[in-house]
Design a protein around this motif. Structure first.
Motif, PDB file in Angstrom:
ATOM      1  N   ALA A 522      36.577 -43.080 -10.228  1.00 11.45           N
ATOM      2  CA  ALA A 522      36.516 -43.964  -9.066  1.00 11.45           C
ATOM      3  C   ALA A 522      35.455 -43.503  -8.078  1.00 11.45           C
ATOM      4  N   ILE A 523      35.400 -42.201  -7.831  1.00 19.05           N
ATOM      5  CA  ILE A 523      34.453 -41.699  -6.833  1.00 19.05           C
ATOM      6  C   ILE A 523      33.017 -41.895  -7.292  1.00 19.05           C
ATOM      7  N   GLU A 524      32.741 -41.422  -8.503  1.00 18.63           N
ATOM      8  CA  GLU A 524      31.349 -41.461  -8.956  1.00 18.63           C
ATOM      9  C   GLU A 524      30.960 -42.847  -9.479  1.00 18.63           C
ATOM     10  N   GLY A 525      31.955 -43.601  -9.948  1.00 20.75           N
ATOM     11  CA  GLY A 525      31.675 -44.993 -10.281  1.00 20.75           C
ATOM     12  C   GLY A 525      31.476 -45.799  -9.006  1.00 20.75           C
ATOM     13  N   GLY A 526      32.345 -45.549  -8.022  1.00 22.00           N
ATOM     14  CA  GLY A 526      32.295 -46.302  -6.772  1.00 22.00           C
ATOM     15  C   GLY A 526      30.994 -46.095  -6.018  1.00 22.00           C
ATOM     16  N   ILE A 527      30.530 -44.867  -5.944  1.00 20.00           N
ATOM     17  CA  ILE A 527      29.301 -44.621  -5.183  1.00 20.00           C
ATOM     18  C   ILE A 527      28.109 -45.230  -5.926  1.00 20.00           C
ATOM     19  N   PRO A 687      35.407 -33.680 -15.835  1.00 19.09           N
ATOM     20  CA  PRO A 687      35.605 -34.868 -14.987  1.00 19.09           C
ATOM     21  C   PRO A 687      34.419 -35.820 -14.932  1.00 19.09           C
ATOM     22  N   GLY A 688      33.204 -35.293 -14.975  1.00 20.94           N
ATOM     23  CA  GLY A 688      32.038 -36.146 -14.776  1.00 20.94           C
ATOM     24  C   GLY A 688      31.695 -37.039 -15.957  1.00 20.94           C
ATOM     25  N   VAL A 689      32.264 -36.759 -17.123  1.00 22.98           N
ATOM     26  CA  VAL A 689      31.822 -37.461 -18.321  1.00 22.98           C
ATOM     27  C   VAL A 689      32.081 -38.960 -18.230  1.00 22.98           C
ATOM     28  N   ALA A 690      33.323 -39.332 -17.913  1.00 24.93           N
ATOM     29  CA  ALA A 690      33.665 -40.766 -17.910  1.00 24.93           C
ATOM     30  C   ALA A 690      32.809 -41.541 -16.907  1.00 24.93           C
ATOM     31  N   PRO A 691      32.712 -41.075 -15.653  1.00 18.39           N
ATOM     32  CA  PRO A 691      31.878 -41.857 -14.734  1.00 18.39           C
ATOM     33  C   PRO A 691      30.393 -41.847 -15.111  1.00 18.39           C
ATOM     34  N   ALA A 692      29.889 -40.739 -15.648  1.00 18.66           N
ATOM     35  CA  ALA A 692      28.479 -40.735 -16.047  1.00 18.66           C
ATOM     36  C   ALA A 692      28.249 -41.791 -17.126  1.00 18.66           C
ATOM     37  N   LEU A 693      29.209 -41.904 -18.057  1.00 17.72           N
ATOM     38  CA  LEU A 693      29.081 -42.920 -19.105  1.00 17.72           C
ATOM     39  C   LEU A 693      29.202 -44.333 -18.526  1.00 17.72           C
ATOM     40  N   MET A 694      30.177 -44.527 -17.642  1.00 17.11           N
ATOM     41  CA  MET A 694      30.343 -45.859 -17.026  1.00 17.11           C
ATOM     42  C   MET A 694      29.051 -46.280 -16.320  1.00 17.11           C
ATOM     43  N   ASN A 695      28.469 -45.323 -15.611  1.00 17.74           N
ATOM     44  CA  ASN A 695      27.257 -45.635 -14.856  1.00 17.74           C
ATOM     45  C   ASN A 695      26.071 -45.875 -15.795  1.00 17.74           C
ATOM     46  N   ALA A 696      26.018 -45.130 -16.885  1.00 20.47           N
ATOM     47  CA  ALA A 696      24.932 -45.316 -17.851  1.00 20.47           C
ATOM     48  C   ALA A 696      25.065 -46.670 -18.550  1.00 20.47           C
ATOM     49  N   ILE A 697      26.295 -47.043 -18.855  1.00 20.88           N
ATOM     50  CA  ILE A 697      26.523 -48.337 -19.511  1.00 20.88           C
ATOM     51  C   ILE A 697      26.095 -49.466 -18.577  1.00 20.88           C
ATOM     52  N   ALA A 699      23.786 -49.236 -16.312  1.00 20.47           N
ATOM     53  CA  ALA A 699      22.324 -49.221 -16.284  1.00 20.47           C
ATOM     54  C   ALA A 699      21.752 -49.890 -17.530  1.00 20.47           C
ATOM     55  N   ALA A 700      22.428 -49.723 -18.658  1.00 16.45           N
ATOM     56  CA  ALA A 700      21.906 -50.276 -19.906  1.00 16.45           C
ATOM     57  C   ALA A 700      22.195 -51.762 -20.043  1.00 16.45           C
ATOM     58  N   THR A 701      23.335 -52.210 -19.506  1.00 19.90           N
ATOM     59  CA  THR A 701      23.796 -53.569 -19.825  1.00 19.90           C
ATOM     60  C   THR A 701      24.063 -54.441 -18.611  1.00 19.90           C
ATOM     61  N   GLY A 702      24.153 -53.840 -17.429  1.00 18.83           N
ATOM     62  CA  GLY A 702      24.553 -54.619 -16.254  1.00 18.83           C
ATOM     63  C   GLY A 702      26.043 -54.896 -16.206  1.00 18.83           C
ATOM     64  N   LYS A 703      26.784 -54.325 -17.160  1.00 17.89           N
ATOM     65  CA  LYS A 703      28.229 -54.558 -17.215  1.00 17.89           C
ATOM     66  C   LYS A 703      28.944 -53.318 -16.682  1.00 17.89           C
ATOM     67  N   ARG A 704      29.848 -53.523 -15.733  1.00 16.10           N
ATOM     68  CA  ARG A 704      30.544 -52.400 -15.105  1.00 16.10           C
ATOM     69  C   ARG A 704      31.940 -52.270 -15.710  1.00 16.10           C
ATOM     70  N   LEU A 705      32.166 -51.202 -16.463  1.00 16.93           N
ATOM     71  CA  LEU A 705      33.507 -50.935 -16.989  1.00 16.93           C
ATOM     72  C   LEU A 705      34.233 -50.044 -15.994  1.00 16.93           C
ATOM     73  N   ARG A 706      35.464 -50.391 -15.690  1.00 18.65           N
ATOM     74  CA  ARG A 706      36.229 -49.605 -14.708  1.00 18.65           C
ATOM     75  C   ARG A 706      37.555 -49.125 -15.273  1.00 18.65           C
ATOM     76  N   ALA A 707      37.710 -49.227 -16.571  1.00 19.36           N
ATOM     77  CA  ALA A 707      38.957 -48.748 -17.166  1.00 19.36           C
ATOM     78  C   ALA A 707      38.622 -47.805 -18.311  1.00 19.36           C
ATOM     79  N   LEU A 708      39.516 -46.855 -18.515  1.00 17.40           N
ATOM     80  CA  LEU A 708      39.364 -45.913 -19.617  1.00 17.40           C
ATOM     81  C   LEU A 708      40.499 -46.128 -20.600  1.00 17.40           C
ATOM     82  N   PRO A 709      40.248 -45.887 -21.896  1.00  9.53           N
ATOM     83  CA  PRO A 709      38.950 -45.537 -22.459  1.00  9.53           C
ATOM     84  C   PRO A 709      37.998 -46.728 -22.386  1.00  9.53           C
TER      85      PRO A 709
END
Ligand code: FES
Ligand code: FES
Lengths: 718, 158
Positions: A522-527, A687-697, A699-709
């Motif tokens: 939430a923190i790193e995805g949110g920012i 901890p940083g892995v999931a948000p880094a991936l969400m943010n990279a996805i 950047a690649a697709t314009g689609k924001r995933l906010r749920a895990l997995p």
């Protein structure tokens, strides 16, 4: 832990709290002590951590459990540095259950978790080594009738350079123990370290490449029998009927043990025990949770999110900032139920006798395990012995000792020692779970595009209420809420906590990365969302919000630079960054992904920058970051358990998959040189892995995933 | 039923049901605990041993199918050229963390090198994908296997 570091945030400077607690902590006894463990009577204990035999390797008694994180190496390095011995002159042995002597200086219990070991023991262990060295030198000086100041210690010997005399520690230990214990000792400055900070090879690993290392499952007390166990599939259920006719006919099966909530088949070997268990005809009373499924659990936590919340932190005036309007985001990040799936399934070997109980187990809480065994048997604590073994992974699972009490209950009905072995299915279906968590984040941006308010509502269980009440205050789990305010400079911040527990009977506990792992998406995805809303580069945006945090800015810049942040990647690829200031350390991680038109996600590269202060061993540090990243990747890509009829559905690596080598991206670890106090690293990578991936996805697709997995089916574009 | 097994060059007579997985015979009956249990369904590789040099998952290998095949476990793999070099490379590259999966990793790697003395990254992935490591030692394993391969080829490292 995140437990500590996050919880202390905002109340104490983390480091100053730790250090004052360590210095004040009289719990570490550094005087000579009579320790005569069985078979080691020839050892002289100069203090509880150092046992010196007349000849052979010096035993270093390690207060923390070795579960892969390299603590036997880390603590040995600290002691050996000051004791003036080489690492091949020592062997690490597990401490007995004795929290008054071996308890963590801050946690005040024998708890190995939360990445606090090195932070807590950095100074006390060097002091233990230095104290013993001074005593050995004094003994040699007395022997030779010379001034101790004219002697020095080196590689396990005391030398008197002017006369060329020398004596090995083994020959001096008994006399040293008779001498006075120095009240103060001087510790080496960092410039004189010969072990600390150097990439010496681990001392615990040679036994792990030839089959001689002993894990919990390898305990073999004389006459041991083996038990396969099954617990009530539904949480809180009970055993109704058992037909063991077929099972008892199986060759090697000795006995069927029936408990209120479990059944065990005892046999000559685990193969027969497992076969016997499969041959039982069982009926269970599903109990109060029999009707529960995932949809219902999710409905309950979503409802809780809209309910009453406690305020964990309130800076400025969030309500006013929100009322002022302006662009913003209001989003919910959702986290699933996770198992630990340590490689070694839960197991515990127990011998209950009329007047004593002996336990062999790999545990992160050896003293609590002993108390648990004492409580079940009704024996006084001193009649219970726990032999801690190497752990085939811990990740927080072995911070609970439910496996010990279960095994003791079985063993009470067995004549002689019994090894209770959980199948992988039992291990996954009866974990101390990372439970469902929600984070609702409301952000408002000011006219310059920078955030003016941050409201983070954390919804999940309060594990600390039972696990470490020190971190449960006024109804708030400080591990869950610590750090939820983000490290960013935002004038108005509010953190709210809604306690939402799992159904009765379903154990929830600590999972690698603890609170920070649940909050990071939430923190790193949110920012990141805020940066995009403002039309700014996510790295530059973060940097602008870290004016008071030079170490975090430092790793942000380092990771961005090494990852080639800003250089073009071409279509379908993207980079995402996430920061992690916790466990007394600072890290930044850049993930690079490729997302195919069919939604197929490939993690191509992970770049980490780490500032954990003084490094004890750079090689172990790298290992731990890689380890944390892989653990985080498994969870982000696959981690999700579901429930039906009050029971976990998944049971093994086929339906609860984890990352394999062919899916593992290159992981780079860049270390910041630092002489700051050492920080924790065992959980820092996760901890940083999931948000880094969400943010990279994104950047690649314009689609924001906010749920895990990560649900890659949402990424299909063709 | 009784079976006579040849394990690490020693003959063992064991009295178990024929469908008993070799894993438990090794660990609980013979007492060789270096071979590990992780899943019981051939999904994790922790139980990997060699039968006549071929890697198999002992958790799904009924003892009655072993016959006269030579069983080699982690305790004896160091006596082979491949095994000794893999063990050394594992330590040199600091692969090992908790170590629980590593018996299986090493047995898989040694079997790979025995049939493929200079494996590519893809070859390594294909074989080692059967071995799970929850500590995440994956990034170091390809380099360690390549070091072992190089030392095998040059006759060094023993
Ligand atoms: S225990 Fe045999 S493959 Fe997992
Ligand atoms: S080293 Fe721990 S599971 Fe592989």
């Amino acid at each position: 832990m995140g437990v500590l570091a996050t919880a202390m945030a905002g109340q104490f400077s983390r480091r100053s709290f730790l250090i004052s607690a360590v210095l004040a902590g009289g719990s570490l006894v550094v005087g000579p002590r009579l320790i005569q463990p069985a078979g080691a009577a020839e050892n002289t204990a100069l203090n509880p951590f150092i046992r010196i035999p007349a000849a052979g390797k010096i035993q270093l008694v390690i207060p923390s459990a070795e579960m892969g994180q390299g603590v036997y190496m880390g603590i040995s390095t600290l002691i050996a540095e000051e004791l003036e011995v080489a690492l091949d002159q020592v062997e690490a042995v597990a401490a007995p259950a004795d929290p008054a002597v071996y308890g963590h200086p801050v946690l005040r219990d024998q708890i190995t978790g939360g990445s606090v070991t090195i932070r807590g023991f950095y100074e006390p262990m060097r002091r233990a080594g230095a104290t013993a060295r001074v005593m050995l030198i004094a003994a040699a000086a007395r022997e030779w009738g010379v001034d101790p100041l004219s002697c020095r210690a080196e590689a396990g010997q005391v030398l008197h350079p002017s006369s060329g005399r020398r004596l090995a520690y083994g020959a001096l230990a008994a006399k040293a123990a008779e001498g006075p214990v120095p009240e103060t000792v001087e510790l080496k400055p960092a410039s004189e370290f010969r072990l600390i900070g150097k990439p010496h090879l681990r001392i615990d690993t040679p036994a792990k490449v030839n089959g001689t290392a002993k894990f919990g499952l390898d305990a073999r007390p004389e006459g041991v029998k083996f038990a396969a166990v099954m617990l009530s599939p539904s949480f809180g259920g009970t055993l109704k009927t058992v037909d063991d006719t077929e099972a008892l006919k199986i060759s090697g099966v000795r006995q069927v043990v029936k408990l209120s909530d479990a059944v065990a088949v005892v046999a000559d070997h685990t193969g027969a025990a497992r076969k016997g268990l499969a041959a039982l005809h069982l009926t269970w009373d599903a109990g109060p949770n029999g009707g529960l499924d995932t949809a219902e659990l999710e409905r309950r936590i979503e409802t809780a999110m809209d309910g009453e919340a406690l305020v964990a932190l309130d800076h400025g005036d969030v309500a006013a900032a929100e009322a002022a309007g302006g662009p913003g985001i209001e989003v919910v990040y959702r986290m699933p139920i996770l198992a630990h799936s340590a490689m070694e399934p839960m197991n515990c070997t127990v011998h209950v006798r009329a007047d004593s109980c002996e336990v062999w187990v790999g545990t992160q809480v050896v003293a609590r395990a002993r108390q648990g065994a004492a409580a079940v048997t009704g024996l006084p604590l001193e009649k219970v012995t726990v032999h801690n073994q190497l752990l085939g992974g811990g990740f927080g699972r072995r911070l609970d000792y439910d496996g010990v009490t279960m095994a003791v209950r079985v063993a009470q009905q067995v004549d002689g020692p019994v090894q209770v072995v959980w199948s992988r299915e039992e291990d996954i279906r009866h974990d101390s779970y990372r439970y469902l968590n929600l984070s609702r984040l409301s952000l408002r941006l000011g006219p310059d595009g920078m955030p003016v308010s941050w409201r983070h509502r954390v919804v999940g269980p309060a594990v600390m209420a039972r696990f470490l009440p020190l971190l449960f205050k006024d109804g708030i789990d400080l591990d869950q809420t610590g750090g939820a305010e983000s490290p960013y400079d935002i004038p108005n911040k509010r953190v709210e906590f809604v306690r939402h527990e799992a159904p009765q009977g379903m154990l929830t506990g600590n999972w690698r990365g603890v609170g920070p792992t649940r909050n990071a998406p939430a923190i790193e995805g949110g920012i990141d969302e805020a940066a995009h809303l403002a039309g700014r580069d996510p790295v530059a945006y973060r940097r602008a919000l870290l004016t008071n945090n030079p170490r975090l800015r430092g790793v942000l810049d380092l990771a961005a630079e090494r990852a080639g942040w800003g250089t073009p990647l071409g279509p379908d690829r993207g980079r995402g960054i996430a920061l992690m200031p916790d466990f007394g350390s600072f890290s930044a991680m850049v993930a690079q992904v490729h997302v195919g038109g069919d939604g197929r996600l490939t993690v191509e590269r992970i770049v980490c920058a780490v500032d954990c202060g003084q490094v004890v061993n750079p090689s172990v540090l790298r290992q731990q970051i890689e380890s944390g990243v892989v653990y985080g990747l498994s969870a982000a890509l696959y981690g999700r358990l579901t429930m039906e009829n009050g029971a976990i559905v998944e049971g093994n690596f086929d339906d609860a998959p984890v990352l394999r080598i062919n899916e593992c991206p290159p992981i780079e670890v860049h270390i910041v040189d630092s002489t700051e106090s050492p920080g924790g690293v065992g959980e820092l990578g996760t901890p940083g892995v999931a948000p880094a991936l969400m943010n990279a996805i994104f950047a690649a697709t314009g689609k924001r995933l906010r749920a895990l997995p990560l649900d890659t089916s949402q990424l299909k574009r063709t | 039923m009784s079976f006579t097994l040849n394990v690490n060059g020693t003959t063992h007579a064991v009295e178990v049901d024929g469908d008993t997985p070799l894993l438990w015979v090794l660990r609980d009956v013979i007492g060789l605990t270096g071979t590990k249990f992780g899943c019981g369904i051939a999904m994790c590789g922790a139980c990997t041993v060699h039968l006549d040099g071929m890697a198999v998952r002992a958790c799904v290998t009924p003892v009655e199918t072993v016959g006269t095949a030579a069983v080699t476990t982690i305790e004896a793999i160091g006596a082979t050229d491949e095994g000794a070099r893999v063990q050394k490379a594992w330590l040199d590259e600091e692969v090992v963390q908790c170590g629980y999966c590593q018996s299986g990793q090493i047995m898989s790697a040694a079997a790979l090198l025995a049939v493929n003395p200079s494996p590519s990254d893809a070859d390594i992935d294909a074989v080692m994908a059967g071995n799970i490591c929850r500590c995440g030692t994956y990034p170091r394993i390809p380099a360690a296997i390549k070091q072992a391969a190089t030392e095998l080829a040059s006759g060094e490292g023993r």
